[in-house]
Write an enzyme that holds these catalytic residues in place. Structure first.
Site, short mmCIF file in Angstrom:
data_model
loop_
_atom_site.label_atom_id
_atom_site.label_comp_id
_atom_site.label_asym_id
_atom_site.label_seq_id
_atom_site.Cartn_x
_atom_site.Cartn_y
_atom_site.Cartn_z
N THR A 1 0.83 -1.20 0.00
CA THR A 1 0.00 0.00 0.00
C THR A 1 0.86 1.25 0.00
OG1 THR A 1 -1.55 1.28 1.38
CG2 THR A 1 -0.10 -0.24 2.51
N ASP A 2 0.31 2.34 -0.53
CA ASP A 2 1.04 3.61 -0.49
C ASP A 2 1.16 4.14 0.93
OD1 ASP A 2 -1.61 4.34 -0.09
OD2 ASP A 2 -1.69 5.79 -1.72
N GLU A 3 0.37 3.60 1.86
CA GLU A 3 0.41 4.09 3.24
C GLU A 3 1.74 3.81 3.93
OE1 GLU A 3 -3.14 3.71 5.67
OE2 GLU A 3 -4.26 3.06 3.91
N TYR B 1 -1.60 -0.37 11.13
CA TYR B 1 -1.83 -1.03 9.84
C TYR B 1 -0.66 -0.79 8.90
CZ TYR B 1 -3.24 -1.39 4.97
OH TYR B 1 -3.25 -1.65 3.62
N LYS C 1 2.25 -3.38 7.29
CA LYS C 1 2.48 -3.58 5.85
C LYS C 1 3.92 -3.23 5.47
CE LYS C 1 -0.05 -4.67 3.06
NZ LYS C 1 -0.31 -6.05 2.53
#
Length: 337
Positions: free
Chosen positions: A125-127, A153, A157
């Site tokens: 994810t870009d997060e 979260y 990741k």
């Protein structure tokens, strides 16, 4: 070619399987999903009887189960969509995110090494990059940006990504990673922003918007994401990270108002609520690398994609109702007795 798709009953994974099972009739696909609350067996009913598709219920953190599965099935490729992904839930209970997203990834990596899997791909994810300032529209995340996480979260990741990169370096695992912006489209579990807005608006209920609603997200249609993953698996370079962005930045309040307009619902339904802890300001992805190296192109613009998505939810009210009533949890048992 036999391909394991973990988390394939979830939003992005099920859309990936719909796309791939139809496109590659000579490939065999095995969907592995633990069917936790966001795993929905109903998402797979359109392909469940396909000759090149098989569903298996199981948990990627169960090492003995995974080792036996790999030895029995002899997978050529592994694509790991399986993840706990709702930021709010990770703030309330980080533990399950660490177990599934980190330990589960390690179990899959070990099994892939032991069984000489030809390609392993990690869906990220870009997060993992953190966030960008609202007043610097010139800045976008590239693959070389440092990881700088904001929530349990995103930290889980990012940890998984680092594990994959370590296995590439240490054990020569033939792996790749993709980091994608916010997905939208069919089958998204109604805890995420777009399906929440649609379902609440249809019932004339208040729509909660964090803070002032000015946080920005980059939106990509789930099919465009999955076309990119397909390209990475077939043409991507081992050891590389590929960013997949929608090039469609919207503030949260802008998105909510757009959906309300499409549904002919009043903006008075909007209710601003206390901001999320550690709420990232802005995400924006630079997809130049995958566009230039692999020839990836989006087929959806946001305006058409969001209309199609709204139409899908309007014509699939039973799907939403089954989730709200909990009936969806019984579908696997009903179909496998």
């Amino acid at each position: 070619m036999k391909i394991l798709v973990t988390g394939g009953a979830g939003f992005i994974g099920s859309n990936f399987l719909h796309y791939m099972v139809e496109k590659y009739e000579n490939y065999d696909f095995v969907c592995l999903d633990a069917l936790t609350y966001a795993g929905n067996y109903e998402n797979l009913l359109n392909i469940i009887d396909k000759e090149n598709f098989k569903f298996i219920k199981g948990d990627i953190t169960d090492r003995d189960f995974i080792n036996n599965l790999f030895e029995e099935e002899k997978f050529d490729w592994v694509i790991n969509f399986a993840a706990e992904s709702h930021v709010d839930n990770s703030i309330k209970n980080p533990n399950i995110f660490l177990m599934t997203n980190i330990i589960g990834t390690q179990v899959l990596l070990d099994a892939s090494l032991k069984n000489n899997v030809k390609r392993y791909h990690q869906i990220s994810t870009d997060e993992v990059y953190g966030d960008l300032p609202l007043d610097r529209k010139d800045l976008k995340f590239s693959e070389t940006n440092p990881l700088c996480t904001s929530s349990p979260y995103s930290a889980s990741k990012a940890s998984a990504d680092l594990l994959v990169q370590a296995y590439i370096r240490t054990y020569n695992l033939p792996a790749t990673i993709s980091r994608c912006s916010n997905n939208y489209g069919p089958y998204q579990f109604p805890e995420k922003l777009i399906p929440v807005v649609i379902s609440r608006a249809l019932k004339n209920e208040n729509i909660p918007v964090y803070g002032n609603g000015l946080n920005v997200r980059d939106w990509i249609h789930v099919k465009d994401h999955n076309i990119a993953v397909d390209l990475i698996m077939h043409k991507g370079k081992i050891g590389e990270v590929y960013n997949i962005g929608g090039n469609s930045e919207k503030t949260n309040i802008e998105l909510v108002k757009l959906i309300l307009k499409e549904l002919n619902k009043p903006e008075s339904l909007i209710k601003f609520v206390e901001d999320r802890k550690g709420h990232d300001l802005r995400y924006a992805i630079n997809s130049t690398k995958i566009e230039k190296e692999l020839g990836w192109q989006r087929i959806y613009n946001f305006e058409n994609g969001i209309k199609d998505t709204i139409d899908w939810y309007l014509t699939n009210q039973d799907w939403i109702k089954n989730i709200e009533t909990g009936v969806y949890k019984d579908k696997y048992i009903q179909n496998n007795n």
